[in-house]
Design a protein around this motif. Structure first.
Motif, PDB file in Angstrom:
ATOM      1  N   ILE A 100       1.267 -14.360   1.682  1.00 33.07           N
ATOM      2  CA  ILE A 100       0.554 -14.652   0.274  1.00 33.07           C
ATOM      3  C   ILE A 100       0.198 -13.401  -0.349  1.00 33.07           C
ATOM      4  CG2 ILE A 100      -1.487 -15.619  -0.933  1.00 33.07           C
ATOM      5  CD1 ILE A 100      -1.249 -17.849   1.367  1.00 33.07           C
ATOM      6  N   GLY A 101      -0.525 -12.586   0.583  1.00 33.03           N
ATOM      7  CA  GLY A 101      -1.095 -11.020   0.096  1.00 33.03           C
ATOM      8  C   GLY A 101      -0.090 -10.238  -0.361  1.00 33.03           C
ATOM      9  N   GLY A 102       1.248 -10.381   0.044  1.00 29.86           N
ATOM     10  CA  GLY A 102       2.436  -9.409  -0.312  1.00 29.86           C
ATOM     11  C   GLY A 102       2.644  -9.941  -1.743  1.00 29.86           C
ATOM     12  N   PHE A 103       3.009 -11.309  -1.785  1.00 28.05           N
ATOM     13  CA  PHE A 103       3.259 -11.733  -2.975  1.00 28.05           C
ATOM     14  C   PHE A 103       2.434 -11.544  -4.192  1.00 28.05           C
ATOM     15  CE2 PHE A 103       3.002 -15.194  -6.452  1.00 28.05           C
ATOM     16  CZ  PHE A 103       4.210 -15.434  -6.863  1.00 28.05           C
ATOM     17  N   LEU A 104       0.982 -11.659  -3.933  1.00 27.48           N
ATOM     18  CA  LEU A 104      -0.010 -11.251  -4.762  1.00 27.48           C
ATOM     19  C   LEU A 104      -0.023  -9.970  -5.157  1.00 27.48           C
ATOM     20  CD1 LEU A 104      -2.819 -13.693  -3.615  1.00 27.48           C
ATOM     21  CD2 LEU A 104      -1.500 -13.870  -5.692  1.00 27.48           C
ATOM     22  N   GLN A 105       0.030  -8.839  -4.317  1.00 32.52           N
ATOM     23  CA  GLN A 105       0.139  -7.605  -4.548  1.00 32.52           C
ATOM     24  C   GLN A 105       1.134  -7.300  -5.317  1.00 32.52           C
ATOM     25  OE1 GLN A 105      -1.771  -4.789  -3.706  1.00 32.52           O
ATOM     26  NE2 GLN A 105       0.029  -3.734  -4.787  1.00 32.52           N
ATOM     27  N   VAL A 106       2.386  -7.711  -4.979  1.00 34.00           N
ATOM     28  CA  VAL A 106       3.647  -7.344  -5.909  1.00 34.00           C
ATOM     29  C   VAL A 106       3.550  -7.771  -7.356  1.00 34.00           C
ATOM     30  CG1 VAL A 106       5.946  -7.673  -6.248  1.00 34.00           C
ATOM     31  CG2 VAL A 106       5.337  -7.251  -3.986  1.00 34.00           C
ATOM     32  N   THR A 151      -4.163   4.511  -3.690  1.00 29.49           N
ATOM     33  CA  THR A 151      -3.900   4.992  -5.025  1.00 29.49           C
ATOM     34  C   THR A 151      -5.015   4.675  -5.868  1.00 29.49           C
ATOM     35  OG1 THR A 151      -1.566   5.081  -4.681  1.00 29.49           O
ATOM     36  CG2 THR A 151      -2.338   5.307  -6.851  1.00 29.49           C
ATOM     37  N   SER A 152      -5.482   3.426  -6.041  1.00 31.98           N
ATOM     38  CA  SER A 152      -6.143   3.070  -7.020  1.00 31.98           C
ATOM     39  C   SER A 152      -7.826   3.471  -6.699  1.00 31.98           C
ATOM     40  CB  SER A 152      -6.341   1.447  -6.993  1.00 31.98           C
ATOM     41  OG  SER A 152      -7.477   0.990  -7.889  1.00 31.98           O
ATOM     42  N   LEU A 153      -8.277   3.356  -5.428  1.00 37.92           N
ATOM     43  CA  LEU A 153      -9.621   3.844  -5.136  1.00 37.92           C
ATOM     44  C   LEU A 153      -9.695   5.306  -4.703  1.00 37.92           C
ATOM     45  CD1 LEU A 153     -10.411   0.486  -2.959  1.00 37.92           C
ATOM     46  CD2 LEU A 153     -11.030   1.021  -5.225  1.00 37.92           C
ATOM     47  N   GLY A 154      -8.698   5.895  -4.713  1.00 40.57           N
ATOM     48  CA  GLY A 154      -8.706   7.329  -4.229  1.00 40.57           C
ATOM     49  C   GLY A 154      -9.154   7.679  -2.692  1.00 40.57           C
ATOM     50  N   VAL A 155      -8.604   6.837  -1.775  1.00 43.81           N
ATOM     51  CA  VAL A 155      -9.093   6.763  -0.392  1.00 43.81           C
ATOM     52  C   VAL A 155      -7.742   7.148   0.659  1.00 43.81           C
ATOM     53  CG1 VAL A 155     -11.117   5.410  -0.639  1.00 43.81           C
ATOM     54  CG2 VAL A 155      -8.789   4.275  -0.216  1.00 43.81           C
ATOM     55  N   ASN A 156      -8.034   7.152   1.803  1.00 45.98           N
ATOM     56  CA  ASN A 156      -6.950   7.392   2.624  1.00 45.98           C
ATOM     57  C   ASN A 156      -6.841   6.275   3.931  1.00 45.98           C
ATOM     58  OD1 ASN A 156      -9.060   7.979   4.701  1.00 45.98           O
ATOM     59  ND2 ASN A 156      -9.206  10.144   4.101  1.00 45.98           N
ATOM     60  N   ALA A 211       6.080  -4.273   1.695  1.00 50.36           N
ATOM     61  CA  ALA A 211       4.732  -5.193   1.705  1.00 50.36           C
ATOM     62  C   ALA A 211       4.997  -6.508   1.582  1.00 50.36           C
ATOM     63  CB  ALA A 211       4.271  -4.783   0.037  1.00 50.36           C
ATOM     64  N   THR A 212       6.266  -6.962   1.412  1.00 49.36           N
ATOM     65  CA  THR A 212       6.640  -8.412   1.414  1.00 49.36           C
ATOM     66  C   THR A 212       7.351  -8.907   2.427  1.00 49.36           C
ATOM     67  OG1 THR A 212       8.667  -8.353   0.397  1.00 49.36           O
ATOM     68  CG2 THR A 212       6.800  -8.591  -1.186  1.00 49.36           C
ATOM     69  N   GLN A 213       7.439  -8.279   3.611  1.00 48.80           N
ATOM     70  CA  GLN A 213       8.217  -8.357   4.739  1.00 48.80           C
ATOM     71  C   GLN A 213       7.296  -8.367   6.169  1.00 48.80           C
ATOM     72  OE1 GLN A 213      11.105  -5.108   3.926  1.00 48.80           O
ATOM     73  NE2 GLN A 213      12.555  -6.605   4.652  1.00 48.80           N
ATOM     74  N   PHE A 215      -2.556  -2.117   0.947  1.00 44.91           N
ATOM     75  CA  PHE A 215      -3.105  -0.727   1.445  1.00 44.91           C
ATOM     76  C   PHE A 215      -2.603   0.327   0.620  1.00 44.91           C
ATOM     77  CE2 PHE A 215      -5.374  -1.029   6.121  1.00 44.91           C
ATOM     78  CZ  PHE A 215      -6.026  -2.137   5.648  1.00 44.91           C
ATOM     79  N   ALA A 216      -1.427   0.229   0.427  1.00 48.04           N
ATOM     80  CA  ALA A 216      -0.958   1.563  -0.446  1.00 48.04           C
ATOM     81  C   ALA A 216      -1.589   1.545  -1.668  1.00 48.04           C
ATOM     82  CB  ALA A 216       0.666   1.425  -0.558  1.00 48.04           C
ATOM     83  N   ASP A 217      -1.529   0.424  -2.449  1.00 50.31           N
ATOM     84  CA  ASP A 217      -2.066   0.351  -3.900  1.00 50.31           C
ATOM     85  C   ASP A 217      -3.410   0.629  -3.815  1.00 50.31           C
ATOM     86  OD1 ASP A 217      -2.381  -0.232  -6.284  1.00 50.31           O
ATOM     87  OD2 ASP A 217      -2.346  -2.422  -6.385  1.00 50.31           O
TER      88      ASP A 217
END
Length: 387
Positions: A134-140, A19-24, A229-231, A14-16
């Motif tokens: 899995i999502g946290g690992f891939l995100q990092v 930033t990337s999409l310019g949304v809230n 994010a990984t927790q 969500f945090a990424d």
């Protein structure tokens, strides 16, 4: 598992994405709400189509659409395109869940159906735990698009496995004619069935006592408990352990215990969990490890009663099991959409508010079941349903 994966595998991103999409946060929350609304709407049709054309083709088409739309999200740079593709994901992700329930009742009866469904729930319970991990690992390591690429690849593999391995369990003689009159008649029979709808609504409320934490996970874990994010495993890990143990016990006890005993035991465990949870929020609200027993015990009790409630509901509509399974999922997912869009944001401002929200949902579920029992014992249910 596609359903829960689609909900939580991208939460650590969500945090990424902001930033990337310019949304809230609200715009990202809309991606969840749209998914639930479209999932709920289409869940009404999966079962009806499966009752008319067979189980196998509806599952195959559903997974194919899901795979294409998921890869589309991974390639998107605009939140509005993601909104549209999330709707397509919602339309298609429920096919396996709806039709899987109907397939179990096509093949098994009574306690055996409860046992098999409990096994499915036990496997299904893995998804909420490993999805965010899995999502946290891939995100990092790879960024926010990678969870959707992973999910699309999973859909592609499932398409192949389903094509090769899934048999057709609904005979041609058991299929319902596909016509507007028959569709309307089926919906009227199922939605007006008091006992069926009571079980469906009570289950949706009970499940909400856990799911409000799933929907609030980015706020609850990162903002209130200060986890990274990984927790996310600290929320989904104990919940999964509880669901797996509860499903295992439900399957083992299906023949030995009565339905009433299973329901009473499961709800007693959940009541203990919510009292413990509220107490933790009052005494030590920011120590994440104090929430682990709540998540474990609540999902354990929930998994104990889930197969019982599902089978009791489908047994109310034996000639419309596909449609009945659709309506069960429609009720649950519609309430999840309401949770996502309205209820969770109202309660996620503090751990205590979340705990009180979960406790209220469980209390409403328990009241619904006791009301159903009172109506049945007193003979106040419609005469056609008094069997």
């Amino acid at each position: 598992m596609l359903g829960p994966f689609s909900i939580n595998i991208y939460m650590p991103s969500f945090a990424d994405m902001r930033t990337s999409l310019g949304v809230n946060d609200v715009q990202l929350q809309i991606t969840l709400s749209l998914y639930f609304v479209s999932f709920a709407f289409m869940s009404l049709w999966h079962g009806m189509l499966a009752d008319s054309f067979g189980r196998r083709p509806v599952v195959l088409v559903g997974i194919a659409v899901f795979t294409v739309s998921t890869f589309g999200i991974a390639l998107s740079d605009d939140i509005h395109n993601i909104y549209l593709l999330r709707v397509l994901q919602g339309f298609s992700a429920g096919a396996g869940i709806v039709i899987g329930r109907a397939v179990i009742r096509d093949v098994y009866e009574g306690a055996m159906a409860q046992r098999v469904y409990a096994t499915v729930v036990m496997l299904f319970a893995i998804a909420p735990a490993i999805g965010p991990v899995i999502g946290g690992f891939l995100q990092v390591h790879f960024g926010w698009r990678s969870p959707f690429i992973f999910l699309g690849g999973m859909g592609a593999v499932l398409s192949l496995l389903t094509f090769v391995l899934l048999p057709e369990t609904l005979s041609h003689e058991s299929r319902q004619p596909f016509s507007l009159a028959n569709v309307l008649k089926g919906y009227q029979q199922v939605f007006s069935h008091f006992r069926f709808m009571s079980w469906a609504i009570s289950f949706a409320l009970m499940f909400g006592g856990f799911f409000i934490y799933v929907l609030s996970a980015p706020i609850f874990l990162t903002r209130h408990l200060h986890l990274g994010a990984t927790q996310f495993i600290w929320l989904f890990g104990p919940a999964t352990a509880g669901m797996m143990l509860g499903s295992f016990l439900s399957g083992r006890l299906a023949s030995a215990w009565s339905v009433r005993r299973l329901l009473r035991t499961g709800f007693a465990v959940m009541l203990f969990a919510v009292v413990l949870n509220v107490s933790v929020c009052v005494v030590n609200p920011v120590s994440f490890y104090w929430y682990l027993p709540y998540l474990f015990f609540f999902t354990l009790g929930m998994a104990l009663v889930q197969p019982v409630i599902m089978v009791l509901g489908l047994d109310c509509v034996p000639h419309r099991r596909g449609l009945g399974s659709s309506v069960q999922l429609f009720v649950q997912t519609s309430f999840n959409a309401l949770l996502s869009a309205v209820i969770a944001p109202l309660f996620w401002n503090s751990p205590l508010q979340l705990a009180l929200g979960a406790a209220t949902l469980l209390a409403l579920s328990l009241m619904g079941i006791y009301f159903l029992r009172w109506m049945t014992v007193s003979g106040r249910t419609p005469k056609a349903e008094q069997v």
